[in-house]
Design a protein around this motif. Structure first.
Motif, short mmCIF file in Angstrom:
data_model
loop_
_atom_site.label_atom_id
_atom_site.label_comp_id
_atom_site.label_asym_id
_atom_site.label_seq_id
_atom_site.Cartn_x
_atom_site.Cartn_y
_atom_site.Cartn_z
N UNK A 1 35.38 9.33 63.91
CA UNK A 1 36.38 9.67 62.88
C UNK A 1 36.15 9.00 61.62
N UNK A 2 36.36 9.90 60.73
CA UNK A 2 36.13 9.33 59.26
C UNK A 2 37.36 8.55 58.65
N UNK A 3 37.19 7.71 57.89
CA UNK A 3 38.61 6.94 57.06
C UNK A 3 39.36 7.97 56.57
N UNK A 4 40.82 7.84 56.71
CA UNK A 4 41.83 8.53 55.91
C UNK A 4 42.18 9.74 56.78
N UNK B 1 45.47 -0.91 53.24
CA UNK B 1 45.62 -1.61 54.60
C UNK B 1 44.37 -2.51 54.89
N UNK B 2 43.02 -2.25 54.69
CA UNK B 2 41.96 -3.05 54.79
C UNK B 2 41.86 -4.38 54.02
N UNK C 1 45.97 1.81 61.47
CA UNK C 1 44.54 1.31 61.98
C UNK C 1 44.02 2.72 62.80
N UNK C 2 44.97 3.56 63.19
CA UNK C 2 44.64 4.88 63.77
C UNK C 2 44.16 5.97 62.89
N UNK C 3 44.46 5.53 61.47
CA UNK C 3 44.07 6.61 60.30
C UNK C 3 43.18 5.95 59.25
N UNK C 4 43.61 4.75 58.76
CA UNK C 4 42.94 4.23 57.69
C UNK C 4 41.34 4.10 57.87
N UNK C 5 41.20 3.47 59.29
CA UNK C 5 39.77 3.12 59.55
C UNK C 5 39.02 4.05 60.01
N UNK C 6 37.48 4.03 59.72
CA UNK C 6 36.35 4.95 60.10
C UNK C 6 35.86 4.44 61.77
#
Length: 261
Positions: free
Chosen positions: A28-31, A93-94, A12-17
């Protein structure tokens, strides 16, 4: 269907913007990993998220999608050690989160004795969705989750109706209603339908919400101080986390009182 961050790769700290706002201190952008994500995939400011300007993180719930993607879909191989898994992992993930959310609702519906007439169909739906979550990364990202929701929602609606019917007398129907900022302090909402209702910043202090159907209701900044949410239907931890309550707010089941109340 509860988050187990110890077995997740900080998805959730990386995949989502997220965008800089009242909910997040930065954009923060997705990824891209949040600057607060440590090497062990834990949050470096977890106990200070609200103080540091990240209240949006405190209301998020992956419904167990993080550990399922990390440990089952990708077999425990993390995206740092295997960079080639990063993009597909972040795409899965989403979608997995939506599947896990559906599993959570269907599981709750199966625990409602009045919903027994639809239990067999619910069990079939549960097995089907669980099977989908065990698929490959490619099969999961290729799913039409909206179509799946269209199949499951009538069962959840029927289960909710059967449970609400146990409340005697007329039951209010506020399904999909715009109740932003509404003054509903002390309201008798037992057995009410609040499915998809927009209750942002509404005053529900002291309200009786027993057996009310709250699936999809927007409870951001909703005042739930002193409200009775025992036996509320399809209420999630994320909804509670987004609301405002106190020690007199009654919650039950597996839900916990948010630390910021």
């Amino acid at each position: 269907m509860q988050a187990d961050c110890a077995n997740c790769f900080g998805l959730c700290c990386v995949a989502l913007p997220f965008s800089r706002s009242a909910d997040f201190a930065v954009t923060k952008s997705a990824g891209h990993a949040c600057s607060n994500l440590r090497q062990d995939f834990r949050c470096g400011i977890h106990t200070q998220l609200r103080d540091k300007g990240y209240p949006g993180c405190t209301v998020f719930d992956c419904f167990g999608a993080g550990q399922k993607v990390s440990q089952i879909t990708f077999g425990g191989t993390d995206w740092r050690r295997a960079p080639e898994t990063a993009r597909p992992m972040f795409e899965v993930f989403p979608v997995m989160r939506q599947l896990q959310e559906l599993l959570r609702y269907v599981t709750e519906a199966l625990e409602l004795p009045p919903a027994r007439p639809v239990h067999q169909e619910l069990r079939t739906a549960l097995a089907h969705i669980e099977g989908l979550t065990r698929g490959t990364a490619e099969s999961i990202t290729g799913l039409d989750v909206n179509a799946l929701r269209d199949q499951v929602n009538p069962l959840l609606l029927r289960a909710g109706e059967l449970a609400r019917a146990q409340v005697p007398g007329p039951r209010k129907n506020h399904r999909g209603a715009d109740l932003i900022g509404a003054k509903l302090s002390g309201a008798d909402l037992r057995g009410a339908s609040l499915r998809g209702a927009r209750l942002v910043a509404a005053d529900l202090s002291g309200a009786d919400l027993r057996n009310a159907d709250l699936i999809g209701a927007d409870l951001r900044d909703t005042d739930l101080r002193g409200a009775d949410l025992s036996d509320a239907l399809f209420l999630t931890q994320a909804q509670l986390n987004a609301a405002k309550g106190d020690a007199s707010t009654v919650v039950s089941g597996s839900l916990r009182r948010p630390a910021h109340w």
